[in-house]
Design a protein around this motif. Structure first.
Motif, PDB file in Angstrom:
ATOM      1  N   ALA A 255     107.183 -57.597  21.399  1.00 11.89           N
ATOM      2  CA  ALA A 255     105.806 -57.661  21.915  1.00 11.89           C
ATOM      3  C   ALA A 255     104.880 -56.843  21.014  1.00 11.89           C
ATOM      4  CB  ALA A 255     105.759 -57.146  23.351  1.00 11.89           C
ATOM      5  N   MET A 256     105.356 -55.678  20.535  1.00  4.36           N
ATOM      6  CA  MET A 256     104.532 -54.862  19.631  1.00  4.36           C
ATOM      7  C   MET A 256     104.279 -55.613  18.331  1.00  4.36           C
ATOM      8  SD  MET A 256     105.795 -50.906  20.019  1.00  4.36           S
ATOM      9  CE  MET A 256     107.424 -51.176  19.356  1.00  4.36           C
ATOM     10  N   ALA A 257     105.301 -56.321  17.830  1.00  2.00           N
ATOM     11  CA  ALA A 257     105.144 -57.062  16.572  1.00  2.00           C
ATOM     12  C   ALA A 257     104.057 -58.123  16.718  1.00  2.00           C
ATOM     13  CB  ALA A 257     106.480 -57.688  16.160  1.00  2.00           C
ATOM     14  N   ARG A 258     103.943 -58.724  17.898  1.00  2.00           N
ATOM     15  CA  ARG A 258     102.881 -59.719  18.125  1.00  2.00           C
ATOM     16  C   ARG A 258     101.522 -59.040  18.259  1.00  2.00           C
ATOM     17  NH1 ARG A 258     104.708 -62.172  23.316  1.00  2.00           N
ATOM     18  NH2 ARG A 258     102.925 -63.569  23.211  1.00  2.00           N
ATOM     19  N   LEU A 259     101.495 -57.908  18.965  1.00  3.00           N
ATOM     20  CA  LEU A 259     100.234 -57.172  19.143  1.00  3.00           C
ATOM     21  C   LEU A 259      99.677 -56.728  17.788  1.00  3.00           C
ATOM     22  CD1 LEU A 259      98.155 -55.686  20.994  1.00  3.00           C
ATOM     23  CD2 LEU A 259      99.800 -53.816  21.199  1.00  3.00           C
TER      24      LEU A 259
END
Ligand code: G1P
Length: 290
Positions: free
Chosen positions: A234-238
């Motif tokens: 999720a952080m990689a997408r954010l």
């Protein structure tokens, strides 16, 4: 810029790697020398100015909530016996009334899902995450070092440290773009890569400052490494929308998620204890074969 006031502590895991010790006791309550592991993590966050704690718990984790409550019979008995020093030590462990919330993760779907369970209590503000498996000895505290960076950079900040190349598959690993001192601008991250696929040997240490926007990504995050909903994914997408910096913090981390890691932490904290460190040192030396 909004201040980092709240922290999420995911404590729902079974502690399978330290069974049978954790069969009836939450792993976060196992003592690291003279206090439960969770106390060190809460102290680290308090030292960084955190005002509210959100524990994401599961079944059989009630001991954590009780630990941070008044132990009425115990305290009354200590008071009656005039044991004021011990009483003061217990009082030190008690949080400000109303500063702790507890939510349940009803199924073990992964770290990302556990964090998502805290969304309503966090709301739309930057918040910290501290993984209680990892204890960090540092001065100032690891989270305080991160907040110092966050106050300059804004966005999202995570703590990293170097790990041996053959251990990258145990961690989230970051893809660094550029470095200024201990501050690293990131361009990616990957959860538990193979040695060949790892973009660096800088592992995510279990301390994060994230914007509340991460909850939108966690809401529909597909399962990743290990079949679990991963915070790293999720952080990689954010990261496509927001800045991420990594801080190679100054300090020592102890991974209490394994039996030997737990032993290492226990010995280290005993050795650095203000009053009992010398005694602990003598005992440790005496146990080693000469
Ligand atoms: C979690 C995170 C990982 C991080 C690690 C630190 O993994 O997913 O990115 O590097 O904590 O301990 P876990 O240890 O829960 O498998």
């Amino acid at each position: 810029m909004k201040r980092v006031r709240k922290a999420v502590l995911p404590v729902a895991g079974f502690g399978t790697r330290v069974l049978p010790a954790t069969k009836t006791i939450p792993k976060e309550m196992l003592p690291i020398f003279d206090r439960p592991a969770i106390q060190y993590v809460v102290d680290e966050a308090l030292a960084a100015g955190i005002e509210h704690f959100v524990f994401v718990t599961g079944r059989n984790k009630g001991a954590i909530e009780d630990y941070f409550d008044t132990a009425y019979e115990l305290e009354a008995s200590l008071e009656a016996k005039g044991k004021t020093e011990i009483l003061a030590e217990i009082a030190d462990t008690k949080p400000v009334p109303g500063s702790m919330s507890f939510v349940r993760q009803q199924a073990p779907l992964g770290l990302g899902h556990a964090i998502w369970c805290a969304r309503d209590i966090i709301g739309d503000e930057p918040f910290a995450i501290l993984l209680p498996d990892v204890l960090i000895q540092a001065e100032p505290s690891c989270l305080a070092q991160m907040i110092e960076v966050f106050n300059e950079t804004g966005g999202n900040v995570i703590a990293v440290e170097q790990v041996p190349a053959d251990e990258v598959n145990k961690y989230g690993i970051i893809d660094p773009e550029s470095r200024e001192g201990n501050r690293i601008r990131m361009r990616g991250m990957v959860e538990k890569p193979t040695i060949d696929a790892a973009p660096s040997n800088l592992s995510i240490t279990g301390r994060y400052i994230l914007q509340g926007d991460v909850f939108e990504y966690l809401a529909d995050q597909a399962a990743g490494a290990g079949g679990e909903i991963q915070l790293t994914d999720a952080m990689a997408r954010l990261m496509a929308d927001q800045d991420f910096h990594a801080v190679e913090y100054e300090g020592t981390s102890y991974d209490c998620g394994s039996k030997l890691g737990y032993l290492r932490a226990s010995v280290a904290y005993a050795l650095s204890h203000d009053e009992l460190g010398d005694g602990a040192s003598e005992i440790v030396r005496s146990l080693l074969p000469s």
